[in-house]
Design an enzyme around this catalytic site. Structure first.
Site, short mmCIF file in Angstrom:
data_model
loop_
_atom_site.label_atom_id
_atom_site.label_comp_id
_atom_site.label_asym_id
_atom_site.label_seq_id
_atom_site.Cartn_x
_atom_site.Cartn_y
_atom_site.Cartn_z
CG ASN A 1 -1.68 1.23 1.46
OD1 ASN A 1 -1.78 2.06 0.56
ND2 ASN A 1 -2.25 1.39 2.65
CE LYS B 1 -0.09 3.25 4.78
NZ LYS B 1 -0.02 3.36 6.23
CG HIS C 1 -5.77 1.94 5.28
ND1 HIS C 1 -5.33 2.92 6.13
CD2 HIS C 1 -4.77 1.05 5.17
CE1 HIS C 1 -4.08 2.64 6.49
NE2 HIS C 1 -3.72 1.50 5.92
CD GLU D 1 -2.73 5.60 6.85
OE1 GLU D 1 -2.67 5.61 5.61
OE2 GLU D 1 -1.81 5.12 7.57
CD GLU E 1 -3.36 -2.49 7.54
OE1 GLU E 1 -2.24 -2.71 7.08
OE2 GLU E 1 -4.02 -1.48 7.28
N GLY F 1 2.72 2.22 10.83
CA GLY F 1 3.70 3.30 10.70
C GLY F 1 4.48 3.60 11.97
CB SER G 1 5.29 -1.91 12.00
OG SER G 1 4.98 -0.55 12.28
P1 PGA Z 1 2.92 0.34 7.66
O1 PGA Z 1 1.44 0.55 7.09
O2 PGA Z 1 3.43 -0.96 7.05
O3 PGA Z 1 3.69 1.54 7.18
O4 PGA Z 1 2.82 0.23 9.13
C1 PGA Z 1 0.56 -0.53 6.91
C2 PGA Z 1 -0.75 -0.04 6.34
O5 PGA Z 1 -1.23 1.03 6.75
O6 PGA Z 1 -1.34 -0.70 5.47
#
Ligand code: PGA
Length: 244
Positions: A8, A10, A93, A95, A160, A166, A205
């Site tokens: 992803n 983003k 997601h 976010e 997640e 992140g 992560s």
């Molecule tokens: P990350 O994000 O691997 O940077 O923690 C995962 C995600 O939001 O899909």
């Protein structure tokens, strides 16, 4: 079933870097046992789907609108993603839920629209740190699944935990195994036999250094990778840690 590794991107990726990353993945993909999907920003989706056509790397969107078309400035409809060459789409997601206030009902409508457009849905769920600390993580994820998945859901679920996204922090293997067993039981209770085979991804992560550990947890069918999917060698190392 072979594990699925989804990148992803983003809101990252200009044309040159995105194309280099996609080309590197396409070149390495034949040697990988797992399946690969990248979800670039909308601006790159059509060009990268064209670039990757015929390769072992699939392309997905990061979100879609619930309507097939219409006066929704700035949004992207599921049939547009399919038309641009996407085979997958992420919905719900954290976010999107957090920054855009998406509710379970909206996520469900998006998942329905995506499936109708022929896309494979990757539906995300996960608890906040406060919810886990107060012991509510199982209840929260159950409610998200109940509200976000359509009746005839036939896609992929990504667990997640928000506090792992992140941050560099990951849940323990036991925590992931317990949550995946919980999600599996809920899917089977709702969808019967079909619920036994829906893939469950872990996300938050995931990086080269922990991928082998995380991908070996029972009922982890792959990973949804954010930051580490932007670095070719890092993402490939995660893919190499996956089972075929
Ligand atoms: P990350 O994000 O691997 O940077 O923690 C995962 C995600 O939001 O899909």
């Amino acid at each position: 079933m072979s594990q699925l590794i989804v990148g992803n991107w983003k809101m990252n990726g200009l044309r040159e870097a995105g194309q280099a990353l996609a080309r590197g993945l396409a070149a390495a993909a034949p040697q990988l046992a797992c399946q690969l999907v990248i979800c670039p920003p909308f601006t790159l989706l059509a060009s990268l789907a064209a670039e990757l056509r015929g390769s072992a790397v699939a392309v997905g969107g990061q979100d879609c609108h619930a309507a097939p078309h219409g006066a929704f400035t700035g949004d992207t409809a599921a049939p547009m993603l399919a038309d641009a060459g996407a085979s997958h789409v992420i919905v719900g997601h954290s976010e999107r839920r957090h920054y855009h206030g998406e509710t379970n009902a909206e996520v469900r409508a998006k998942a329905e629209a995506a499936a109708k457009a022929g896309l494979i849905v990757i539906a995300c769920v996960g608890e906040t740190e406060a919810q886990r600390q107060s012991g509510h993580e199982m209840k929260v994820v159950a409610a998200q699944l109940a509200g976000s998945l359509p009746e005839d859901f036939n896609g992929i679920v990504a667990y997640e935990p928000l506090w792992a996204i992140g941050t560099g922090v990951t849940p323990s293997r036991d925590n992931i195994a317990a949550m995946h067993a919980h999600i599996r039981a809920l899917l089977v209770a709702r969808f019967g036999v079909a619920g036994t085979v829906l893939p469950l991804l872990y996300g938050g992560s995931v990086k080269a250094s922990n991928a082998a550990d995380l991908l070996a947890v029972p009922d982890v069918g792959g990973a949804l990778v954010g930051g580490a999917s932007l670095v070719l060698e890092e993402f490939l190392a995660i893919a190499r840690a996956a089972r075929g």
